[in-house]
Design an enzyme around this catalytic site. Structure first.
Site, mmCIF file in Angstrom:
data_model
loop_
_atom_site.group_PDB
_atom_site.id
_atom_site.type_symbol
_atom_site.label_atom_id
_atom_site.label_comp_id
_atom_site.label_asym_id
_atom_site.label_seq_id
_atom_site.Cartn_x
_atom_site.Cartn_y
_atom_site.Cartn_z
ATOM 1 N N ALA A 127 0.948 -1.078 0.046
ATOM 2 C CA ALA A 127 -0.115 0.124 0.057
ATOM 3 C C ALA A 127 0.924 1.260 -0.022
ATOM 4 O O ALA A 127 2.148 1.043 0.145
ATOM 5 C CB ALA A 127 -0.843 0.027 1.187
ATOM 6 N N LYS A 128 0.328 2.539 -0.074
ATOM 7 C CA LYS A 128 0.909 3.666 -0.345
ATOM 8 C C LYS A 128 1.913 3.807 0.875
ATOM 9 O O LYS A 128 2.852 4.428 0.632
ATOM 10 C CB LYS A 128 -0.221 4.907 -0.321
ATOM 11 C CG LYS A 128 -0.295 5.393 -1.525
ATOM 12 C CD LYS A 128 -0.851 6.861 -1.457
ATOM 13 C CE LYS A 128 -1.394 7.322 -2.776
ATOM 14 N NZ LYS A 128 -2.875 6.740 -2.958
#
Ligand code: GLU
Length: 300
Positions: A242-243
């Site tokens: 994820a980011k």
């Protein structure tokens, strides 16, 4: 029997992250190693989530990693007629019912104690057996219904190239949302069959969905593809990439000074076990041709 044609079917709702790109690379190599077609399909039915420019960026990322595809990119938003026709067939067979539930109602009903084991997040079947009177009352309340496919909570076994044989209880998937948009499960089944896709390589988060899709395909008299659900890429903490894990898109990797060839090599290295299992070593790496830009791709 479907052949070996493969596809990558992203939703143009943002940037592809490295996990998506790795899945695309594996699917592409798998198709090309069989001399088969590789298709790209934009799953853009959820208009509220589609982001302008996202499709172009995703295609540019695929091309930068050396992937090519056959024919024009197909967009689900342009294929409503095909989905409507499939829905009409299911309706004619009595396999569709209106569902008036809100998300909150489904959450509540799903968490209430019940007899049989139901998969997490599964539709609890509230609207599956409404009497004519109950249905009429809900219609009068004015909330437009979604349409669900009556799967009947059967168990379906998916033969997956990676996960093996896995059995899931299938809940009744939405095939048309209450805003009128055709839903993912219907579209994907219609498209894979209509496009002649025989091999689906995608993230393992979609493995339970494959059971719903096999059942829908059966109800429509359509062939199901074979499946290979690829493990998701994870961050150093073991959580799904994820980011917050830092540079997780191709653009972010490039900003750090990595070339697409380096990113591609890293992605393939991280999937080496899978590649061996698929027997993909024989596929030439297109970057091997590109190290000297002065030389034609065809010369030895
Ligand atoms: N559009 C789906 C996604 O981006 C993939 C669907 C599929 O490969 O079947 O998650």
């Amino acid at each position: 029997m479907p052949g070996a044609d493969g596809r990558f079917a992203p939703s143009p709702t943002g940037s592809l992250h490295l996990g998506n790109l790795r899945t695309a690379l594996l699917g592409w190599r798998f198709a090309r190693s069989a001399g088969a077609r590789f298709l790209v399909r934009m799953e853009d039915l959820d208009r509220a989530r589609v982001r302008a420019g996202s499709e172009a960026e995703q295609l540019a990322d695929l091309a930068a990693l050396g992937l090519d595809w056959d024919g024009p990119v197909v967009r689900q938003s342009e294929r409503a007629e095909l989905y409507a026709e499939a829905l009409a067939r299911l309706e004619a067979d009595g396999l569709i019912y209106p569902c008036f539930c809100t998300r909150a109602e489904i959450r509540e009903a799903a968490s209430a104690p019940h007899g049989g084991a139901r998969p997490e997040g599964a539709y609890p079947g509230t609207c599956a057996h409404l009497s004519a009177r109950e249905r009429a009352a809900r219609e009068r309340a004015g909330r437009p219904p979604a349409l669900r496919f009556r799967a009947g909570e059967v168990a379906v076994t998916v033969e997956d190239r990676i996960a093996g044989a896995r059995t899931f209880r299938v809940d009744d998937p939405v095939v048309r949302r209450n805003d009128g948009a055709f839903a993912y499960h219907l579209a994907v089944v219609v498209d894979d069959a209509e496009q002649g896709v025989g091999e689906v390589v995608r993230g393992e988060d979609l493995l339970p969905s494959a059971a719903r899709q096999v059942l829908l395909a059966r109800a429509l008299g359509l062939p199901s593809p074979r499946y290979a659900h690829v493990p998701l890429m994870r961050g150093p903490d073991g959580a799904r990439l994820a980011k917050r894990h830092g540079a997780v898109t191709l653009a972010e990797r490039r900003a750090l000074g990595q070339t697409p060839a380096q990113v591609r090599a890293a992605l393939l290295a991280s999937a080496r076990g899978l590649i061996e299992r698929f027997g993909l070593e024989s596929v030439p790496d297109p970057f091997a041709f590109r190290t000297d830009p002065g030389r034609s791709r065809r010369s030895p």
